[in-house]
Design a protein around this motif. Structure first.
Motif, PDB file in Angstrom:
ATOM      1  N   TRP A  57      -3.603   0.066  -4.438  1.00  0.00           N
ATOM      2  CA  TRP A  57      -2.995  -0.432  -5.799  1.00  0.00           C
ATOM      3  C   TRP A  57      -2.132  -1.481  -4.439  1.00  0.00           C
ATOM      4  CZ3 TRP A  57      -1.049   3.546  -9.070  1.00  0.00           C
ATOM      5  CH2 TRP A  57      -2.171   4.008 -10.083  1.00  0.00           C
ATOM      6  N   PRO A  74      -0.778  -1.209  -9.951  1.00  0.00           N
ATOM      7  CA  PRO A  74      -2.422  -2.339 -10.167  1.00  0.00           C
ATOM      8  C   PRO A  74      -1.663  -3.383 -10.441  1.00  0.00           C
ATOM      9  CG  PRO A  74      -2.268  -0.301 -11.552  1.00  0.00           C
ATOM     10  CD  PRO A  74      -1.233  -0.189 -10.760  1.00  0.00           C
ATOM     11  N   ASP A  75      -0.686  -3.891 -11.819  1.00  0.00           N
ATOM     12  CA  ASP A  75       0.050  -4.968 -12.067  1.00  0.00           C
ATOM     13  C   ASP A  75       1.442  -5.170 -12.122  1.00  0.00           C
ATOM     14  OD1 ASP A  75       0.229  -3.553 -14.690  1.00  0.00           O
ATOM     15  OD2 ASP A  75      -1.998  -3.460 -14.918  1.00  0.00           O
ATOM     16  N   ARG A 104      -7.388   5.549 -10.587  1.00  0.00           N
ATOM     17  CA  ARG A 104      -6.883   4.408  -9.737  1.00  0.00           C
ATOM     18  C   ARG A 104      -7.681   3.586  -9.287  1.00  0.00           C
ATOM     19  NH1 ARG A 104      -5.997   8.911  -6.259  1.00  0.00           N
ATOM     20  NH2 ARG A 104      -7.926   8.614  -5.700  1.00  0.00           N
ATOM     21  N   ASP A 105      -9.185   3.726  -9.766  1.00  0.00           N
ATOM     22  CA  ASP A 105     -10.058   2.586  -9.316  1.00  0.00           C
ATOM     23  C   ASP A 105      -9.784   1.986 -10.752  1.00  0.00           C
ATOM     24  OD1 ASP A 105     -10.483   3.250  -7.040  1.00  0.00           O
ATOM     25  OD2 ASP A 105     -12.050   4.884  -7.810  1.00  0.00           O
ATOM     26  N   LEU A 159      -7.282   1.057 -13.376  1.00  0.00           N
ATOM     27  CA  LEU A 159      -6.775   0.611 -13.542  1.00  0.00           C
ATOM     28  C   LEU A 159      -6.717  -0.350 -12.761  1.00  0.00           C
ATOM     29  CD1 LEU A 159      -3.696   3.291 -13.140  1.00  0.00           C
ATOM     30  CD2 LEU A 159      -4.387   1.572 -15.349  1.00  0.00           C
ATOM     31  N   LEU A 160      -6.868  -0.407 -11.227  1.00  0.00           N
ATOM     32  CA  LEU A 160      -7.482  -1.857 -10.415  1.00  0.00           C
ATOM     33  C   LEU A 160      -8.128  -2.645 -10.919  1.00  0.00           C
ATOM     34  CD1 LEU A 160      -6.249  -2.257  -7.646  1.00  0.00           C
ATOM     35  CD2 LEU A 160      -8.182  -1.039  -6.493  1.00  0.00           C
ATOM     36  N   HIS A 183      -8.992  -2.785 -14.246  1.00  0.00           N
ATOM     37  CA  HIS A 183      -8.887  -3.742 -15.034  1.00  0.00           C
ATOM     38  C   HIS A 183      -7.837  -4.262 -14.370  1.00  0.00           C
ATOM     39  CE1 HIS A 183      -6.918  -4.686 -18.604  1.00  0.00           C
ATOM     40  NE2 HIS A 183      -5.505  -4.437 -18.641  1.00  0.00           N
ATOM     41  N   ALA A 184      -6.533  -4.386 -13.475  1.00  0.00           N
ATOM     42  CA  ALA A 184      -5.425  -5.795 -13.354  1.00  0.00           C
ATOM     43  C   ALA A 184      -6.952  -6.699 -12.128  1.00  0.00           C
ATOM     44  CB  ALA A 184      -4.717  -4.815 -12.506  1.00  0.00           C
ATOM     45  N   ARG A 185      -7.387  -6.521 -12.260  1.00  0.00           N
ATOM     46  CA  ARG A 185      -8.656  -7.854 -11.461  1.00  0.00           C
ATOM     47  C   ARG A 185      -9.000  -8.021 -12.125  1.00  0.00           C
ATOM     48  NH1 ARG A 185     -10.613  -4.700  -6.230  1.00  0.00           N
ATOM     49  NH2 ARG A 185      -8.467  -5.015  -4.380  1.00  0.00           N
TER      50      ARG A 185
END
Lengths: 94, 330
Positions: A5, A29-30, B312-313, B315-316, B318-320
């Motif tokens: 992250w 993450p955001d 972790r994967d 959320l990442l 989703h953010a991308r």
């Protein structure tokens, strides 16, 4: 692509209208999660009333080598401080 | 001490003649108590040692949640449960402050995590002892956090800016931890015979492991001399241990509990207590992975890391996706 992250820098404004102040960083993450995490990591004891988060890669910073050119010019300008001027005591508080 | 047996990189303290210009300037800044910041020039060995030390300290905070977390569901009252929950959450926070400080030195969070999970980086030996009953939670707060504070207070003045700032934050919060532990001990010691026995038993089991937290004597170590010169270590292990004993003896006396050391006595001449050394063979065994709970602790950390991977994967990803959608819309 990295699976880590991104790193966010966290700024908190305390009570009484002070500026936001850098308190540390965290991974999220955001932006939304960064604020939630910042709430948990940096305001567990009422440290703030407002949180800013900025992704660390977006911060541009001066480098230590620039210290001379950046800050030395102000060294010689002592007249910028009020104590440079002697005001006679008779004048009273100024 | 939460960071024990940190191997200082390099070959010991150099004389001024042996130092390069950069090294001399660096040492002068440290001697003037200027803080060293992430972008400043620093010797490679200083950087490497700090990564080890701060990393080990951070891992200790994280693993340190486990022995106490064990009692969150079994705390005797709702109030004790809320307090313990807050304390364990603080430890997580302390781990995060420290990981961030280590990351400013150029190591990534994932690298640090992998070093812990593979066993290449250590955490404090104290967390490899079990918490068998509620009195142990009192003893951990009183003694273990007490010993940690003894070590962390001087580290607020350490030469590395981000580490020093993390320590200042941690010390502000740590005092609550020790006091809540002592509060549990007071309740137990003033309670029924059975409770007093539990309190004494907890003290008996945690006393020597707490003394081990400071690490073996390092007064003749060239590595420690280098860390002291760099101000990433402020006192020797023996000085901190002595301070801890002197502080704790009257606290035990107030509780009416006996410190399990027949050689413990006040030495008028030294103005300090004489006391027995812990069993250093046991200490080295625990460090090597042969303590009572080493396997459990590592299994818990590995499981947390592996079971959390999908979160972790996810959320990442989703953010991308959201960020890509936003860019496309602009």
């Amino acid at each position: 692509m990295s699976k880590e992250w991104p790193l966010w820098e966290v700024f908190i404004r305390g009570q009484h209208g002070l500026n936001h102040r850098h308190v540390g960083s965290l991974h999220a993450p955001d932006a939304e999660m960064a604020i939630k995490n910042a709430r948990d990591v940096y305001t567990r004891r009422n440290e703030g009333v407002s949180i800013w988060v900025v992704e660390a890669v977006h911060i541009a910073a001066s480098s230590p080598e620039e210290k001379g050119p950046l800050y030395e010019p102000s060294n010689s300008k002592v007249y910028r401080h009020p104590t440079f001027f002697d005001i006679p005591e008779d004048v009273g508080h100024m | 001490m939460y960071a024990q047996l940190v191997k200082t990189a390099g070959t010991g303290v150099k004389t001024r003649e042996e130092m390069s210009d950069d090294e001399r300037n660096f040492q002068d800044r440290v001697d003037r108590d200027e803080k060293i910041e992430p972008k400043d020039w620093m010797p490679d060995d200083y950087r490497a040692t700090l990564i080890r030390q701060i990393g080990q300290h951070a891992h200790s905070e994280i693993v340190g949640q486990l022995p106490e977390g064990n009692w969150i569901t079994r705390a005797p009252t709702l109030e004790r449960k809320a307090i313990l929950l807050a304390k364990v959450q603080d430890e997580a926070g302390h781990g995060l402050y420290l990981y961030c400080a280590a990351e400013t030195l150029g190591v990534t969070r994932d690298e640090l995590t992998e070093e812990l999970l593979s066993g290449r980086m250590k955490y404090s030996s104290i967390f490899n002892y079990p918490t068998l009953n509620w009195a142990d939670i009192g003893a951990v707060g009183w003694l273990v956090d007490g010993a940690a504070i003894m070590n962390q207070v001087p580290l607020q003045r350490t030469s590395y800016g981000p580490y020093s700032r993390a320590m200042i934050r941690i010390c502000k919060e740590e005092s609550f931890h020790q006091r809540q532990g002592y509060d549990i001990m007071m309740k137990m010691a003033q309670g029924s015979d059975a409770q007093r026995k539990m309190a004494q038993d907890a003290l008996n089991r945690f006393w020597y492991p707490s003394l081990m937290m400071f690490g073996p004597s390092d007064k003749d170590s060239v590595h420690s001399a280098q860390s002291l010169a760099w101000k990433i270590k402020i006192d020797t292990n023996d000085e901190l241990r002595q301070r801890f004993v002197d502080q704790t003896v009257p606290q035990a006396k107030y509780l009416g509990l006996t410190i399990p050391d027949e050689h413990l006595k006040w030495n008028e001449e030294r103005g300090a207590h004489d006391f027995s050394e812990p069993d250093w063979t046991e200490f080295f065994n625990v460090i090597k992975g042969k303590g009572p709970c080493n396997v459990d602790r590592m299994e818990a950390r590995v499981a947390a890391w592996e079971d959390g991977a999908w979160v972790r994967d996810g959320l990442l990803a989703h953010a991308r996706k959201t960020s890509a959608a936003r860019t496309a819309a602009e």
